[in-house]
Design an enzyme around this catalytic site. Sequence first.
Site, PDB file in Angstrom:
ATOM      1  N   ARG A 118       0.531  -1.243   0.024  1.00  0.00           N
ATOM      2  CA  ARG A 118      -0.030  -0.060  -0.043  1.00  0.00           C
ATOM      3  C   ARG A 118       1.068   1.284   0.054  1.00  0.00           C
ATOM      4  O   ARG A 118       1.792   1.218   0.632  1.00  0.00           O
ATOM      5  CB  ARG A 118      -0.698   0.118   1.242  1.00  0.00           C
ATOM      6  CG  ARG A 118      -2.064  -0.861   1.193  1.00  0.00           C
ATOM      7  CD  ARG A 118      -3.101  -0.546   0.118  1.00  0.00           C
ATOM      8  NE  ARG A 118      -4.099  -1.491   0.174  1.00  0.00           N
ATOM      9  CZ  ARG A 118      -4.351  -2.602  -0.635  1.00  0.00           C
ATOM     10  NH1 ARG A 118      -3.367  -2.863  -1.570  1.00  0.00           N
ATOM     11  NH2 ARG A 118      -5.635  -3.331  -0.519  1.00  0.00           N
TER      12      ARG A 118
ATOM     13  N   HIS B  31      -0.850   0.231  -9.453  1.00  0.00           N
ATOM     14  CA  HIS B  31      -1.585  -0.735  -8.625  1.00  0.00           C
ATOM     15  C   HIS B  31      -2.369  -1.686  -9.722  1.00  0.00           C
ATOM     16  O   HIS B  31      -3.333  -1.958  -9.399  1.00  0.00           O
ATOM     17  CB  HIS B  31      -2.803  -0.085  -7.674  1.00  0.00           C
ATOM     18  CG  HIS B  31      -3.263  -0.518  -6.523  1.00  0.00           C
ATOM     19  ND1 HIS B  31      -3.523   0.089  -5.417  1.00  0.00           N
ATOM     20  CD2 HIS B  31      -3.372  -2.113  -6.387  1.00  0.00           C
ATOM     21  CE1 HIS B  31      -3.759  -1.053  -4.582  1.00  0.00           C
ATOM     22  NE2 HIS B  31      -3.741  -2.123  -5.127  1.00  0.00           N
TER      23      HIS B  31
HETATM   24  P1  NDP Z   1      -1.623 -11.596   5.211  1.00  0.00           P
HETATM   25  O1  NDP Z   1      -2.690 -11.110   6.111  1.00  0.00           O
HETATM   26  O2  NDP Z   1      -1.768 -13.013   4.596  1.00  0.00           O
HETATM   27  O3  NDP Z   1      -0.411 -11.339   5.677  1.00  0.00           O
HETATM   28  C1  NDP Z   1       0.057 -10.314   6.241  1.00  0.00           C
HETATM   29  C2  NDP Z   1       1.737 -10.549   6.810  1.00  0.00           C
HETATM   30  O4  NDP Z   1       2.237  -9.468   7.350  1.00  0.00           O
HETATM   31  C3  NDP Z   1       1.894 -11.635   7.813  1.00  0.00           C
HETATM   32  O5  NDP Z   1       2.941 -12.366   7.766  1.00  0.00           O
HETATM   33  C4  NDP Z   1       1.843 -10.624   9.251  1.00  0.00           C
HETATM   34  O6  NDP Z   1       2.684 -11.359  10.478  1.00  0.00           O
HETATM   35  C5  NDP Z   1       2.657  -9.533   8.543  1.00  0.00           C
HETATM   36  N1  NDP Z   1       2.688  -8.189   9.450  1.00  0.00           N
HETATM   37  C6  NDP Z   1       1.398  -7.621   9.874  1.00  0.00           C
HETATM   38  N2  NDP Z   1       1.748  -6.711  10.577  1.00  0.00           N
HETATM   39  C7  NDP Z   1       3.059  -6.756  10.902  1.00  0.00           C
HETATM   40  C8  NDP Z   1       3.779  -5.955  11.796  1.00  0.00           C
HETATM   41  N3  NDP Z   1       3.409  -4.980  12.248  1.00  0.00           N
HETATM   42  N4  NDP Z   1       5.121  -6.192  11.718  1.00  0.00           N
HETATM   43  C9  NDP Z   1       5.593  -7.393  11.123  1.00  0.00           C
HETATM   44  N5  NDP Z   1       4.766  -8.216  10.100  1.00  0.00           N
HETATM   45  C10 NDP Z   1       3.439  -7.888   9.952  1.00  0.00           C
HETATM   46  O7  NDP Z   1      -1.765 -10.550   4.010  1.00  0.00           O
HETATM   47  P2  NDP Z   1      -1.520 -10.935   2.399  1.00  0.00           P
HETATM   48  O8  NDP Z   1      -0.347 -11.648   2.150  1.00  0.00           O
HETATM   49  O9  NDP Z   1      -2.824 -11.446   1.884  1.00  0.00           O
HETATM   50  O10 NDP Z   1      -1.518  -9.332   1.849  1.00  0.00           O
HETATM   51  C11 NDP Z   1      -0.778  -8.386   2.263  1.00  0.00           C
HETATM   52  C12 NDP Z   1      -1.057  -7.244   1.564  1.00  0.00           C
HETATM   53  O11 NDP Z   1      -0.804  -7.115   0.305  1.00  0.00           O
HETATM   54  C13 NDP Z   1      -2.621  -6.774   1.444  1.00  0.00           C
HETATM   55  O12 NDP Z   1      -2.854  -6.313   2.996  1.00  0.00           O
HETATM   56  C14 NDP Z   1      -2.611  -5.610   0.464  1.00  0.00           C
HETATM   57  O13 NDP Z   1      -2.569  -4.343   1.338  1.00  0.00           O
HETATM   58  C15 NDP Z   1      -1.642  -5.886  -0.428  1.00  0.00           C
HETATM   59  N6  NDP Z   1      -1.906  -6.616  -1.505  1.00  0.00           N
HETATM   60  C16 NDP Z   1      -1.553  -5.590  -2.843  1.00  0.00           C
HETATM   61  C17 NDP Z   1      -2.085  -5.832  -4.129  1.00  0.00           C
HETATM   62  C18 NDP Z   1      -1.608  -5.107  -5.084  1.00  0.00           C
HETATM   63  O14 NDP Z   1      -2.145  -5.247  -6.307  1.00  0.00           O
HETATM   64  N7  NDP Z   1      -0.672  -4.123  -5.101  1.00  0.00           N
HETATM   65  C19 NDP Z   1      -2.928  -6.916  -4.389  1.00  0.00           C
HETATM   66  C20 NDP Z   1      -3.017  -7.637  -3.060  1.00  0.00           C
HETATM   67  C21 NDP Z   1      -2.849  -7.484  -1.859  1.00  0.00           C
HETATM   68  P3  NDP Z   1       1.842 -12.664  10.945  1.00  0.00           P
HETATM   69  O15 NDP Z   1       2.234 -13.661  10.146  1.00  0.00           O
HETATM   70  O16 NDP Z   1       2.917 -12.758  12.056  1.00  0.00           O
HETATM   71  O17 NDP Z   1       0.646 -12.241  11.162  1.00  0.00           O
HETATM   72  C1  OXD Z   2      -6.214  -5.924  -3.027  1.00  0.00           C
HETATM   73  C2  OXD Z   2      -5.446  -5.165  -3.954  1.00  0.00           C
HETATM   74  O1  OXD Z   2      -5.938  -5.689  -1.621  1.00  0.00           O
HETATM   75  O2  OXD Z   2      -5.908  -5.297  -5.143  1.00  0.00           O
HETATM   76  O3  OXD Z   2      -6.709  -6.934  -3.187  1.00  0.00           O
HETATM   77  O4  OXD Z   2      -4.751  -4.356  -3.454  1.00  0.00           O
END
Ligand code: NDP
Ligand code: OXD
Length: 308
Positions: free
Chosen positions: A223, A271
Amino acid sequence: MTLLYTSDPARGQIWRDIFAKEAADIGFVAPPEAYDPAAIRYLAAWSPPADLIASLPNLEVLFSIGAGVDQFDMASLPPHIQVVRMIEPGIVAGMVEYATMAVLALHRDLIPYRAAQAEQRWAPIKLVPAEQRRVGVMGLGQLGKAVLGALRPFGFALSGWSRSPHAVEGVTCHSGREGLGTFLAGCDILLCLLPLTPDTRGILSRDLLSRLPEGAMLINAARGGHLVAEDLLALLDQGHLSAAMLDVTDPEPLPAAHPFWRHPRILLTPHVASMTRADSAARALIANIHRHQAGEPMDGGVARGRGY
Ligand code: NDP
Ligand code: OXD
């Protein structure tokens, strides 16, 4: 029970057809079609207005159309409403492709070659073998782990960082604030795949990016709110960072005068790293609604207090 859908109409039509064929037990409505607010138990939306939520007295679950849920105003959502993010194979496949492309583009010096071509300079750069390139992923969730799995066959030295400890084959895993320094010191390419939460907003700051090795490169596919734009610009200008590839910005789209547009060492994409795939997302949603009906935990349930 009825699902109200309030997002892109083209995807809505695909969802309507799939729901009709494969889940006749779930009603599907989408504006401008009229509906009874009291019948709506499920809402699938990207960023629903508070007055829509308030108009649905029996709403139980808010499904995000995408993987992220940072677009929801959690504070204004009644506490009994469950929030569920989208987990479906299309999102993962898109991110795996994008992240692989971005890591390879930075690893193989695409950004300096783009500049050299613009100046008609034939300027080969010595190859760095993959095993000497350290790639670190922030976020070891569904996307971070899938991306690391796809990068493994290239032979990169891989590491990851998350909130809680993880073990991922072939990846040196770090966690928590205490693991952050060691993780950052070992990243020639840093890829952010964190959710945007109160804890992670602005995390890609001068303080954090300065802890990367001299000449490191950044990819942000999570993001725009994770990155402090002026800190990235300062570190690129000072040469501490050598390049960045950004799929997300704050705001989106960027205003015409924003320095990212014309920066020679920033590659921007609008994006598009990954997009929710209509057919597989409809099926993931149907499976989740059936889990909810059966009293089972849903895939992608969000802990509202921590924001992901
Ligand atoms: P998940 O919820 O599956 O994974 C999130 C990961 O981030 C986990 O490993 C979590 O740790 C870690 N995390 C969260 N908070 C912290 C913190 N404060 N410090 C350290 N680690 C942290 O998310 P996804 O993998 O599904 O997606 C991640 C992000 O990707 C989405 O939220 C979205 O913003 C972005 N995205 C972007 C897209 C694009 O087109 N650019 C498309 C899809 C998603 P833990 O495992 O310990 O809980
Ligand atoms: C999502 C994205 O969160 O597209 O799926 O960014």
